[in-house]
Design a protein around this motif. Structure first.
Motif, PDB file in Angstrom:
ATOM      1  N   ASN A 198      -1.526   9.170  -0.866  1.00  0.00           N
ATOM      2  CA  ASN A 198      -1.410  10.637  -0.182  1.00  0.00           C
ATOM      3  C   ASN A 198      -0.835  11.688  -1.141  1.00  0.00           C
ATOM      4  OD1 ASN A 198       0.074  12.809   1.259  1.00  0.00           O
ATOM      5  ND2 ASN A 198      -1.049  12.141   2.769  1.00  0.00           N
ATOM      6  N   LEU A 227      -3.257   0.551  -6.624  1.00  0.00           N
ATOM      7  CA  LEU A 227      -3.501   1.238  -5.456  1.00  0.00           C
ATOM      8  C   LEU A 227      -4.932   1.911  -5.345  1.00  0.00           C
ATOM      9  CD1 LEU A 227      -0.210   3.357  -4.506  1.00  0.00           C
ATOM     10  CD2 LEU A 227      -1.100   1.042  -3.543  1.00  0.00           C
ATOM     11  N   SER A 228      -5.750   1.792  -6.429  1.00  0.00           N
ATOM     12  CA  SER A 228      -7.178   2.261  -6.598  1.00  0.00           C
ATOM     13  C   SER A 228      -7.144   3.453  -6.053  1.00  0.00           C
ATOM     14  CB  SER A 228      -8.040   1.233  -5.807  1.00  0.00           C
ATOM     15  OG  SER A 228      -7.808  -0.089  -6.253  1.00  0.00           O
ATOM     16  N   ASP A 273       0.896  -1.219   0.098  1.00  0.00           N
ATOM     17  CA  ASP A 273       0.090  -0.101  -0.018  1.00  0.00           C
ATOM     18  C   ASP A 273       0.877   1.309  -0.140  1.00  0.00           C
ATOM     19  OD1 ASP A 273      -0.915  -0.569   3.437  1.00  0.00           O
ATOM     20  OD2 ASP A 273       0.849   0.433   2.714  1.00  0.00           O
ATOM     21  N   TRP A 274       0.343   2.441  -0.126  1.00  0.00           N
ATOM     22  CA  TRP A 274       1.104   3.576  -0.388  1.00  0.00           C
ATOM     23  C   TRP A 274       1.914   3.988   1.024  1.00  0.00           C
ATOM     24  CZ3 TRP A 274       3.344   6.328  -3.594  1.00  0.00           C
ATOM     25  CH2 TRP A 274       3.808   7.528  -3.155  1.00  0.00           C
ATOM     26  N   GLU A 320      -3.067  11.043 -10.895  1.00  0.00           N
ATOM     27  CA  GLU A 320      -3.827   9.705 -10.765  1.00  0.00           C
ATOM     28  C   GLU A 320      -3.344   8.740 -11.880  1.00  0.00           C
ATOM     29  OE1 GLU A 320      -6.916  10.703  -7.876  1.00  0.00           O
ATOM     30  OE2 GLU A 320      -6.509   8.867  -8.877  1.00  0.00           O
ATOM     31  N   GLN A 333      -5.934   5.213  -3.590  1.00  0.00           N
ATOM     32  CA  GLN A 333      -5.636   4.975  -2.156  1.00  0.00           C
ATOM     33  C   GLN A 333      -4.234   5.497  -1.823  1.00  0.00           C
ATOM     34  OE1 GLN A 333      -7.983   4.959   0.135  1.00  0.00           O
ATOM     35  NE2 GLN A 333      -9.361   4.752  -1.453  1.00  0.00           N
ATOM     36  N   LEU A 360      -5.991   9.463   3.706  1.00  0.00           N
ATOM     37  CA  LEU A 360      -5.415   8.980   2.310  1.00  0.00           C
ATOM     38  C   LEU A 360      -6.684   9.305   1.540  1.00  0.00           C
ATOM     39  CD1 LEU A 360      -3.600   5.686   3.103  1.00  0.00           C
ATOM     40  CD2 LEU A 360      -2.654   7.983   2.251  1.00  0.00           C
ATOM     41  N   ARG A 361      -6.474   9.737   0.164  1.00  0.00           N
ATOM     42  CA  ARG A 361      -7.522   9.883  -0.736  1.00  0.00           C
ATOM     43  C   ARG A 361      -7.622   8.882  -1.564  1.00  0.00           C
ATOM     44  NH1 ARG A 361      -6.349  14.151  -5.576  1.00  0.00           N
ATOM     45  NH2 ARG A 361      -7.938  12.807  -6.340  1.00  0.00           N
TER      46      ARG A 361
END
Length: 816
Positions: free
Chosen positions: A771, A766-767, A617-618, A759, A769, A815-816
């Motif tokens: 920062n 990561l879809s 993940d990020w 994006e 998700q 997280l966005r």
């Protein structure tokens, strides 16, 4: 007037009041000791005997230590961070809420912390015994400094199978001498470095029976009693070694001194001075490594270090570095350099025998050594015709009188002029003042050999001079019984090998050491389990006898001579950082060159990021970027020896069980020759796709080549794709693609049209998700790192600062 006199009498107390207020016996939970107030911010035992706090080791450098308060030199008996001092401003030791005692440097870096597992810790307390303890709410001790001694044992303190004493050198770092139990459960003094691992007490020339020791006893425990008795489970009939002033009421310490001798000291409370009340080795020349490689220890009459004919000191003033040949005779020049042999009567270099050959002539023995470029000399026993060729000259010792059966023949270059050079010899009656003595050493390197003094009770103690005389008498008796001597020597051969092998297995986990090929073949089950391969060699998984899982890299393309290879390894072996793979040791035997490192559970970043089943993940990716930056910043800016990695890539970034990054293969640029068999390795160090332009242009190589490679890794962390794969899919050369990509990213960042293309650029797995600010920071850094001009690239130190700033700024964001 009376009130005035009262105030004057009280002034000294008022001056001392802040110090008394800050010195305390207990450190409560969530409180600290600060280096800024090191003279007063202390813990002190209830009876005032011991103090604990920060002690200056040299200018602007401090260690967290325990010391005797009322001694002339405030003798240190324990140090938490030996070899890693902290800064004179901003450093502190804190008892954290979680139960750990933590020492931090000025920048918050954790330098040391207690290894207790309990979170129920209420306080730390300095006891009257000098033991710093941490206690729980029930009063139970959950951690104590007595379990991790440095170079000193105090009364009531135990030495057990898991503990050891390690000497200090002149720079307050751990030295080469150790005191601990061997695999045979014998408490021993051991010299240890990358080349040599020798037991020198009990005397290896005597059997354990003669030394009054019991082998393979059921327990491993020794303790110093307050009355001056030191007892150990391996002592025959449990007979202790006792102080000459044996009795109660005297403050004592048992210290492994920098010269490798173990001494029991007694304190004279009237003046704060220490005197020696027992010593393990009365003849200092029996201590291994005292005069360094090729050096010879002898008595004239004081213990003296000298170089043999044809040799000179490596570093005048520092005998621990020994001597070097005036003219090189190593294998690199052996074919063009004629050699000859110098006879050193009554001399031996203990150990390092390549083999022993029986019943041959002196001429044949000489031919064996002359024909082998690795042979540095040989010992020949005339009466028995026994030959001992030696591959390494260490523990040189000259024996008294010409009745010794030991004769050493030293190989030197034929062109070496040795006229006027004396052969070192031992003579306790020699009145001459020798030109090179052990007292000529730098004070920072080796302390003088202390004598044993007369006690206040008038008891007479032995001095070294009388010890030498007694030793000579004993040696002469032994020489009369030459038959017994040779039988003992014959039996010693197998015992030496066994002792050395056992000593290797008992090496401390933290020590960098040398392994032999047999050990590593056993550890890897004959190199059965391959972990991977690259331009520098093949890596195998293994397990050492102590249970540690290791990775063994069999190096290819090593062209250095033995001395250069080991010198580079000593530098690499001293590097220690949480984001660098720890190197445990090496093997250099015949044509084999191997590195032994810690085994990292999750393999490489490349396998996980590009091919693995684990989706990073990020948060994990950003942590990896930060960790790699920390490791490279350490190599570039904090190491005593400047180290450039030269091959930073995901394959050389390993992830442990918690997915924390550790950089592998650092320092290999020092060890490997340029070029190699792997087609992806360029004509210089590096891998296609990650090499900086200056490699190809043959410009000066600096740490900025690692910065360039790190920029590529940042892009791969963000996109989740290899740059090589992107280049293949576009049909372009990888360096051309990188230039275009950097130009595009720089232009987009400048225009400010970021959200949409970010994006698209971020790994789609990561879809969304991630920062946004951290991604933008990493891309900006990647663009800066990939500048064609090395001078315009940032340093790893500044990169790390920007990443940490982005981490702090975004820590509260969602997280966005």
């Amino acid at each position: 007037m009376a009130p005035i006199f009262s105030i004057l009498h009280a002034l000294p107390f008022l001056v001392l009041l802040p110090i008394i207020a800050m010195s305390r016996e207990i450190l409560p939970l969530k409180s600290s000791l600060s280096v800024d107030d090191y003279q007063s911010d202390l813990l002190r035992s209830r009876d005032g005997t011991f103090s604990c706090g920060f002690r200056a080791v040299y200018d602007n450098a401090f260690a967290f230590s325990i010391w005797y308060t009322n001694t002339a030199s405030e003798t240190v008996v324990w140090t938490a961070n030996r070899g890693r001092p902290v800064h004179a401003r901003g450093s502190a030791v804190t008892l954290h809420k979680g139960g750990a005692l933590v020492l931090t440097d000025y920048d918050g870096t954790v330098v040391w912390q207690s290894d207790n597992n309990s979170s129920d810790v209420q306080q730390a307390r300095l006891l009257d015994t000098g033991n710093l303890v941490m206690t729980s709410s029930t009063g139970m001790i959950v951690w104590q400094s007595f379990d991790s001694p440095t170079d000193t044992l105090l009364p009531t303190q135990h030495i057990v199978a898991t503990t050891k004493l390690v000497s200090a050198n002149g720079f307050h770092d751990p030295g080469h001498y150790m005191f601990h139990f061997t695999d045979s459960s014998v408490l021993s003094l051991i010299y240890d470095d990358a080349d040599v691992h020798d037991i020198y007490w009990p005397d290896p020339d005597d059997g354990l029976y003669q030394s009054k020791r019991n082998r393979y006893n059921s327990t491993r425990m020794g303790v110093l009693h307050g009355n001056g008795d030191f007892v150990s489970s391996d002592f025959a009939d449990q007979q202790p070694f006792s102080a000459s002033d044996r009795g109660s009421g005297i403050k004592r310490r048992l210290t492994l001194d920098p010269d490798g001798n173990l001494r029991l000291y007694s304190l004279d409370s009237s003046n704060g001075d220490w005197s020696v009340s027992w010593v393990a080795i009365s003849q200092p020349c029996n201590i291994h490594g005292l005069c360094g490689p090729n050096g010879i220890c002898h008595y004239s009459p004081a213990p003296t270090c000298s170089c043999p004919p044809g040799f000179e000191m490596n570093n005048p003033g520092n005998w621990t570095q020994g001597c070097k040949a005036i003219v090189d005779t190593s294998c690199s020049v052996a074919q063009v350099q004629s050699v000859r042999f110098v006879h050193l009567p009554d001399t031996d270099f203990w150990g390092s025998d390549q083999r022993h050959v029986d019943k041959i002539s002196l001429h044949a023995c000489r031919n064996i050594c002359e024909s082998d470029c690795n042979c540095r000399g040989f010992q020949y026993v005339i009466r028995e015709g026994t030959c001992f060729p030696k591959s390494f000259l260490f523990n040189g010792r000259a024996y008294p009188s010409h009745r010794s059966a030991r004769n050493m023949y030293l190989k030197i270059a034929g062109s070496t002029n040795i006229s006027g050079m004396l052969v070192p010899q031992s003579n306790v009656l020699d009145p001459r003042k020798h030109s090179r003595s052990c007292h000529q050493m730098d004070a920072k390197t080796m302390v003088p050999f202390p004598d044993v003094h007369r006690t206040s009770q008038g008891e007479t103690r032995w001095s070294y001079f009388y010890g030498f005389a007694a030793a000579i008498f004993t040696l002469e008796a032994l020489f009369i019984a030459t038959a017994w001597f040779f039988v003992s020597r014959w039996e010693l051969g197998s015992l030496e090998i066994q002792a050395v092998e056992q000593g290797y297995m008992m090496m401390a986990i933290s020590n960098f050491r040398r392994y032999n090929y047999k050990e590593l073949a056993k550890a890897t089950k004959k190199f059965r389990y391959e972990l991977g391969r690259g331009g520098s060699g093949i890596v195998y998984r293994g397990a050492l006898d102590d249970g540690r899982a290791v990775a063994v890299k069999m190096l290819e393309n090593v062209r250095q001579c033995e001395e250069e290879f080991q010198a580079e390894l000593r530098i690499i072996g001293n590097i220690n950082h949480m984001n660098l793979v720890r190197i445990w040791g090496f093997c250099s035997e015949n044509s084999h060159r191997m590195l032994v490192t810690e085994y990292i559970e999750n393999g490489s970043l490349a396998n996980i990021l590009f091919d693995g089943n684990i989706l990073l993940d990020w948060r994990r990716r950003f942590n990896i970027a930060v960790g790699v930056a920390k490791g490279l910043a350490y190599l570039h800016h904090e190491c005593l020896e400047w180290v450039i990695h030269c091959d930073v890539k995901p394959e050389n970034i390993l992830l442990d069980k918690d997915l924390e990054p550790k950089i592998a293969d650092f320092g290999l640029a020092k060890l490997l020759s340029r070029g190699g068999s792997n087609q992806k390795v360029s004509r210089v160090r590096g891998t296609i796709g990650y090499i900086a332009p200056e490699w190809i242009s043959s410009l000066q190589i600096t740490a900025k080549v690692d910065v360039y490679s790190y920029g590529v890794v940042l892009l791969e962390l963000v996109s989740g794709k290899r740059v090589l794969d992107l280049a293949e899919s576009s049909g372009e050369e990888v360096h051309v693609l990188l230039r275009k990509l950097v130009k595009l990213l720089a232009s987009t960042l400048l225009n400010g049209d970021e959200p949409s293309w970010i994006e698209e650029f971020v790994d789609c797995r990561l879809s969304g998700q991630f920062n946004h600010m951290q991604v933008r920071t990493m891309i900006k850094l990647a663009v800066a790192c990939l500048d064609d001009e090395s001078s315009k690239r940032p340093t790893m130190e500044s990169i790390l600062q920007l990443l940490l700033l982005a981490d702090e700024s975004c820590s509260s964001n969602v997280l966005r």
